[in-house]
Scaffold this active site. Sequence first.
Site, PDB file in Angstrom:
ATOM      1  N   HIS A 183      23.614  48.492  53.576  1.00  0.00           N
ATOM      2  CA  HIS A 183      24.188  48.519  54.930  1.00  0.00           C
ATOM      3  C   HIS A 183      23.295  47.761  55.925  1.00  0.00           C
ATOM      4  O   HIS A 183      22.087  47.648  55.706  1.00  0.00           O
ATOM      5  CB  HIS A 183      24.358  49.975  55.399  1.00  0.00           C
ATOM      6  CG  HIS A 183      25.292  50.778  54.536  1.00  0.00           C
ATOM      7  ND1 HIS A 183      24.847  51.613  53.537  1.00  0.00           N
ATOM      8  CD2 HIS A 183      26.650  50.842  54.518  1.00  0.00           C
ATOM      9  CE1 HIS A 183      25.899  52.184  52.940  1.00  0.00           C
ATOM     10  NE2 HIS A 183      27.005  51.723  53.509  1.00  0.00           N
ATOM     11  N   HIS A 184      23.902  47.267  56.988  1.00  0.00           N
ATOM     12  CA  HIS A 184      23.152  46.550  58.030  1.00  0.00           C
ATOM     13  C   HIS A 184      22.194  47.497  58.750  1.00  0.00           C
ATOM     14  O   HIS A 184      22.586  48.594  59.146  1.00  0.00           O
ATOM     15  CB  HIS A 184      24.151  45.939  59.033  1.00  0.00           C
ATOM     16  CG  HIS A 184      23.491  45.245  60.182  1.00  0.00           C
ATOM     17  ND1 HIS A 184      23.891  45.396  61.492  1.00  0.00           N
ATOM     18  CD2 HIS A 184      22.442  44.382  60.206  1.00  0.00           C
ATOM     19  CE1 HIS A 184      23.136  44.659  62.271  1.00  0.00           C
ATOM     20  NE2 HIS A 184      22.251  44.025  61.529  1.00  0.00           N
ATOM     21  N   GLY A 185      20.963  47.053  58.958  1.00  0.00           N
ATOM     22  CA  GLY A 185      19.958  47.863  59.663  1.00  0.00           C
ATOM     23  C   GLY A 185      20.130  47.792  61.172  1.00  0.00           C
ATOM     24  O   GLY A 185      19.227  47.385  61.897  1.00  0.00           O
ATOM     25  N   THR A 215      28.524  45.400  61.739  1.00  0.00           N
ATOM     26  CA  THR A 215      27.706  44.427  62.483  1.00  0.00           C
ATOM     27  C   THR A 215      26.823  43.654  61.495  1.00  0.00           C
ATOM     28  O   THR A 215      26.808  43.947  60.304  1.00  0.00           O
ATOM     29  CB  THR A 215      26.823  45.155  63.506  1.00  0.00           C
ATOM     30  OG1 THR A 215      26.159  46.237  62.837  1.00  0.00           O
ATOM     31  CG2 THR A 215      27.658  45.696  64.649  1.00  0.00           C
TER      32      THR A 215
END
Length: 393
Positions: A183-185, A215
């Site tokens: 997942h995006h940080g 995002t």
Amino acid sequence: ESAITRPKGYTVSFHCNPDMEKHHFGMTHPMKPWRLTLSKSLIYSYGMSFAMDNYIARAATYEELADFHSTDYLDFLGTVLPEPVPRDLENQNPDLRFNLGGSDCPLFEGLYDYCSLSAGGALDAARKICYKQSDIAIAWGGGLHHAKKAEASGFCYINDIVVAILQLLRFHPRVLYIDIDVHHGDGVEEAFFSTDRVMTVSFHKYDPNNFFPGTGALDDNGPKNEQNPGAHHAVNVPLNDGITDEQYDMLFNTIVGRIVERFRPTAIALQCGADSLAGDRLGRFNLQVQGHGACVEFCKKMNLPLILFGGGGYTPRNVARAWTYETSIAIGCQEKISPMLPQHAPWRQQFRQDTLFPTLEQILGEPRQNRNPQKRLQDIVQHVTEQLRFVQA
Ligand code: ZLM
Ligand code: CA
Ligand code: ZN
């Protein structure tokens, strides 16, 4: 086979707390804190504790958490109680303050303790780095990268990474944050959007409509305006389903290598979310324990103070394999440990295969189709290379 001994010339510290691992998000919730117990038991079965400084993580204090989080949020988090909500109303009628109490971020018994122990381990790790008492500090209970200043998000309530990096910044002029969770940080990226002292880079599955948090597009690189020193300091590597070890390691080494050259960090914080592994309950990639671990190996070779955080990881046996292998890389005993799981490992039946390195066929039966054409990966490298022209240490 000879015993695992301390690495020569450097120190590894290991920060965990069994009290964190006993918490439950709910029967069928994907986040299982006991995966930390499984990981630790495998690490200890290999005898690696003898090669590290082992610490029981303390709970972070309210003041330490308030370095990043708003006091309104912390006060609420410290006082809310799990309230039984009628199942069918839960999603249709959300009255969620700070995004707490939904199905992603449920309220459970001991929630505040769970959060403060996760952040306590991360902070202990950061302090060991600051005081040069460790060269590599490991906090597998941390890595909860989605939490915002005043909002829970994606199974994360307290952003232990942000709190730990804020501690690093008291001693280190420049910190590089790297995120290999699937997942995006987003929470860490956003927290440091307006500073040029932290560079963030996240590798993730990107599909704005169908994959959380939506995002992290290639050209989301921080608010671009003249006044913002943090512009260009967020790197995003959006990927598709099925990426392989070979492709991922090419991308990781090229991109992280160029960032280190340009940004010249004085410390690295690496989030090792294990949901980027093949066969993860929520993940989409085809990474194996070897490819995931190669990222840790590459960072270690940079010869900079390093913190390893945990993060996602929803197939506990694979989480345990990856974080065990990565602990061995930190210690430098990866060649010495047996690829066969130790006979005496507790919960040995959890692992299904008795190897630390199951093949894709063993993990999945049929590997997931790779939707990452080589051309797209080259375009990503090119974009990042051009972006880095705006970055100067
Ligand atoms: N629904 N139960 C990664 C965080 C990912 C948001 C879609 C909930 C789940 C998921 C929860 C038992 C990290 C979203 C999902 C269903 C709105 C997400 C409870 C299954 C369950 O069975 C489940 C009732 C639950 C949640 C799946 N949630 C899968 N993906 C993401 C958050 C965190 O790995 O990056 C770092 C630790 N949430 O997609 C919905 C939009 C809630
Ligand atoms: Ca990521
Ligand atoms: Zn994740």
